[in-house]
Design an enzyme around this catalytic site. Structure first.
Site, PDB file in Angstrom:
ATOM      1  N   ASP A   1      10.115  -9.607 -28.065  1.00 55.80           N
ATOM      2  CA  ASP A   1       9.162 -10.818 -27.534  1.00 55.80           C
ATOM      3  C   ASP A   1       8.431 -10.494 -26.119  1.00 55.80           C
ATOM      4  O   ASP A   1       7.215  -9.946 -25.791  1.00 55.80           O
ATOM      5  CB  ASP A   1       9.603 -12.030 -26.708  1.00 55.80           C
ATOM      6  CG  ASP A   1       9.633 -12.668 -28.588  1.00 55.80           C
ATOM      7  OD1 ASP A   1       9.375 -12.232 -29.130  1.00 55.80           O
ATOM      8  OD2 ASP A   1      10.626 -13.615 -28.553  1.00 55.80           O
ATOM      9  N   LYS A   2       9.613  -9.624 -25.163  1.00 55.64           N
ATOM     10  CA  LYS A   2       8.874  -9.318 -23.838  1.00 55.64           C
ATOM     11  C   LYS A   2       8.467  -7.849 -24.056  1.00 55.64           C
ATOM     12  O   LYS A   2       7.392  -7.606 -23.467  1.00 55.64           O
ATOM     13  CB  LYS A   2       9.620  -9.195 -22.794  1.00 55.64           C
ATOM     14  CG  LYS A   2      10.549 -10.238 -22.546  1.00 55.64           C
ATOM     15  CD  LYS A   2      11.405 -10.179 -21.181  1.00 55.64           C
ATOM     16  CE  LYS A   2      12.318 -11.776 -20.646  1.00 55.64           C
ATOM     17  NZ  LYS A   2      13.122 -12.368 -21.832  1.00 55.64           N
ATOM     18  N   ILE A   3       8.832  -7.251 -24.711  1.00 57.63           N
ATOM     19  CA  ILE A   3       7.987  -5.742 -24.924  1.00 57.63           C
ATOM     20  C   ILE A   3       6.556  -6.166 -25.430  1.00 57.63           C
ATOM     21  O   ILE A   3       6.028  -5.321 -25.133  1.00 57.63           O
ATOM     22  CB  ILE A   3       8.505  -4.999 -25.725  1.00 57.63           C
ATOM     23  CG1 ILE A   3      10.403  -4.748 -25.777  1.00 57.63           C
ATOM     24  CG2 ILE A   3       8.096  -3.548 -26.522  1.00 57.63           C
ATOM     25  CD1 ILE A   3      11.172  -3.875 -26.200  1.00 57.63           C
TER      26      ILE A   3
END
Length: 718
Positions: A453-455
């Site tokens: 998700d962060k990516i």
DNA sequence: GGGCGGTACTG
DNA sequence: CAGTACC
DNA sequence: GCCC
């Protein structure tokens, strides 16, 4: 294309780019060599204009690039010029430039379709860490074909063998890899020196030779028809290799004709013997190859650093440097192989795989893995992890952000979260193509939902909101835990007391010795040193060592041994051949006395518990005349444990963890003293047996016993 | 929900 | 013992 | 954090 690289390029206002690397793949499977440097204008890098004046040699013919299709930043030079990597389309590739994003996002079919020519940019999966990224549910494997009846005896059939599969469809590759690993063999998707067998579907010798980068890599491994594997699986033993040999020598007959012919078949036992014999001789001869020699040369260099250089007092620095050069060459080789690998199947003999009982097959695999199979591919120590200094990772932007988060969690007490980030980052670092989406990231082994998700957020917004919240706090924590002997706990405690600077600590806190030293030399200890300085420091110690006992041997370990261009500290391993009945007992004490007396060692950080032991470890601070204060780590090692100790103190830490985890999966235990078998770890058993040492003297023996390809130190940089 | 590397010094 | 260190 |  809102590619990260593009963003980075766009941020700079005035620049010229030096086009240093030009690597690409041609549609016919040939690989371009690196080309000359040239200067291009910015707009040429946007991918909108053709590159005109550049010619590229393929070795066979000269071709003209018609269009830039991928650009990535390699390096920013001091003069603000940039070195970029460019993938180009070649003249024969006409107007077919679908936006690459689209092509990438298509799960699978794209590979087989007509666009399969521009392989280099299309396949983001040419690395093992991303192995399963595009595992499409549509993938079909014919289990009956790949694996008929299995005899009980074939379990360890491939033990000690290390395969590289070349030029075959990814899903076929995955299946075969699994078959090999189930039977105790190793598989690498990058060619490395330790590969014993290359299996390929390609029979065109010229093409094969080219893919093998003009014969450079055929030296250690033999190239066999994939049918060899199929037959081995089918019959439960390894058939005569000669029959399936494609390269270096090609038999006139096609392997097909021989495949099932009865007259070529010997009894299983006969064949096995034959095979083992062959393998042995291969190992022997392989020790004559160039790379093995270099590896060995370096080994002896560093282990000795003695006799020959005591006359002039200068260690063989040169020979060490050339091992770096060789490793660079090796990197190039790997890179090229990776590219070759990224190509779609050039010849797909099994293109018409029919739909077998897929589900059952999958269950079988899962069960097999659970029962006895170890998924070697998931261990970083199974593949080469060379130093990457001359290239910038295509996911650099993402890695930077994740590393900030990683840094943050390091200053937390949330150790396992930190480890999680570390693993994810190493996995992403091995990728060679830019990540396009969270979805894609999620499929990388080591990247879970949260990091994916962060990516995704980084890809879409170019930033990470979470990072913005914890900035100033984190800076102070990093500052404090930068003090030697200060970790996350103490750093947080100090911060909660309101301290924010090193002066606050100096003025308000009474520190234990090691931390006091750490603070005193804060700046000096954060200054990394050149390899030359490491060698100078080592030489000082070496000189004193020789005065104590000329038969003492010393090796420089740590990042120096891994070939890094600069080092944070100096690791020295000292041992002595005990065959003459003497050993190095007490040497540490004498050595330290000398080094302290001469003013070389200025402070102690940690002393060995038992000075009279053969195993001792010292940590302290030293300084060359007029030099900065440096962290030095000195060990004495029992002679027969040198291999284990070398592995332990060469690292890096990730590599060690990987090895040790792998060992424990095999019910072994690896530490700096050796590799131990069947350690009793009884639940209530207070007494834990040490286990029997099964390897310790040489690195090779330990790698061998673990079933890990014998990685030279330069490849232990995951 | 448990495991994640293995060991050793300091205070 | 917890914390920190080494690779 | 991730993976089994």
């Amino acid at each position: 294309m809102t590619n990260i690289t593009a963003q980075r390029l766009a941020r700079r206002s005035t620049f010229y780019k030096r086009l240093r690397y030009v690597e690409s793949a041609l549609s016919d499977g040939h690989v371009l060599k690196r080309s000359h440097s040239t200067v291009v204008n910015r707009h040429e890098l946007t991918g909108t204009l053709p590159v005109k004046r550049s010619r590229y040699s393929t070795g066979d013919s000269d071709l003209v690039a018609s269009q830039v299709i991928d650009v990535k930043l390699e390096e920013v030079e001091p003069d603000n010029s940039m070195i970029v990597g460019v993938n180009v389309k070649l003249e024969d590739v006409k107007e077919r430039d679908k936006p690459r994003q689209q092509q990438i996002k298509e799960p699978d079919p794209g590979y087989q379709s007509d666009e399969s020519t521009d392989t280099l940019i299309l396949d983001p999966l040419d690395h093992e860490a991303a192995e399963n990224v595009l595992d499409s549910p549509k993938d079909r494997i014919n289990p009956a074909k790949a694996e008929p009846l299995r005899s009980q005896s074939d379990v360890g059939m491939f033990h000690g063998l290390h395969f590289h599969l070349l030029g075959m469809p990814r899903r076929r590759l995955n299946l075969l890899s699994e078959r090999i690993m189930e039977r105790d063999g190793a598989v690498s998707h990058a060619y490395s020196n330790s590969v014993t067998h290359i299996l390929s579907d390609i029979h065109d010798v010229a093409k094969l030779q080219f893919m093998l980068t003009r014969g450079k890599i055929g030296l250690n491994a033999r190239v066999l028809d994939t049918k060899w594997l199929a037959d081995a699986l089918q019959h439960g033993f390894c058939p005569d290799e000669q029959i399936y040999l494609i390269y270096p020598k090609v038999t006139a007959e096609s392997p097909e004709s021989l495949k099932t012919s009865e007259n070529t078949r010997k009894s299983p036992k006969q064949l096995r013997n034959h095979f083992i014999k062959r393998r042995k001789s291969r190992y022997e001869s392989s020790s004559d190859t160039e790379k093995d020699d270099k590896y060995r040369a370096m080994e002896s260099d560093s282990i000795e650093l003695d006799a020959s250089d005591e006359e002039d007092g200068v260690p063989e620095i040169e020979s060490k440097n050339h091992t770096i050069a060789s490793s660079t060459q090796h990197d190039d080789l790997n890179k090229i192989i990776e590219q070759v690998k990224a190509q779609p199947e050039l010849i797909d003999l099994d293109a018409s795989e029919d739909d077998g009982p897929e589900q059952k097959e999958k269950d079988d695999n899962a069960e097999m893995s659970r029962r006895r199979g170890i998924q070697y591919e998931k261990f970083l120590c199974m593949k080469s992890n060379p130093i990457m200094t001359d290239t910038v990772n295509p996911n650099e932007f993402i890695i930077e952000k994740l590393e900030e988060l990683h840094e943050f969690y390091k200053s937390t007490n949330d150790h396992w979260r930190e480890v999680g980030y570390q693993k994810a980052i190493s996995a992403i670092k091995t990728l060679q193509t830019p990540l396009r989406s969270a979805d894609e990231a999620r499929r990388i082994f080591g990247v879970g939902g949260r990091i994916a998700d962060k990516i995704g957020e980084i890809i879409n917004t170019g930033q990470l909101q979470k990072l913005k919240n914890l900035d100033s706090e984190n800076e102070v924590l990093k500052l404090f835990s930068g003090i030697y002997g200060v970790g996350p706990s103490l750093a947080r405690r100090w911060m909660s007391k309101g301290y924010t600077t090193l002066d606050d600590i100096r003025n308000n806190v009474t520190l234990p010795e090691s931390q006091r030293i750490g603070l005193k030399y804060y700046d000096e200890l954060h200054n990394r040193m050149s390899r030359e300085e490491v060698e100078q420091i080592a030489q000082v110690v070496k000189n004193e060592l020789m005065k104590i006992d000329e038969k003492l041997e010393m090796t420089i370990g740590g990042s120096y041994r891994r070939g890094l261009p600069d080092c944070g500290d100096v690791d020295l391993l000292i041992t002595r051949n005990d065959e003459d009945g003497k050993n190095h007992q007490g040497v540490m004490k004498q050595l330290l006395k000398r080094l302290v007396d001469m003013g070389f060692i200025t402070n102690h950080l940690a002393l060995p518990g038992q000075f009279e032991d053969l195993r001792t470890r010292y940590m302290g601070i030293c300084a060359l005349p007029n030099g900065l204060h440096r962290h030095i780590d000195i060990l004495t090692v029992p002679y027969n444990e040198m291999g284990a100790c070398l592995i332990a103190y060469t690292g890096n830490d990730i590599f060690n963890r990987s090895l040790r985890l792998l060992a424990s999966k095999k019910k072994l235990r690896l530490n700096q003293m050796g590799l131990f078998a069947e350690v009793l770890r009884g639940a209530s058993r207070a007494k834990i047996t040490e286990g029997n040492c099964i390897a310790s003297k040489t690195e090779e023996a330990i790698f061998e016993a673990l079933g890990v390809p014998c990685r030279p130190p330069h490849e232990r940089n995951p």
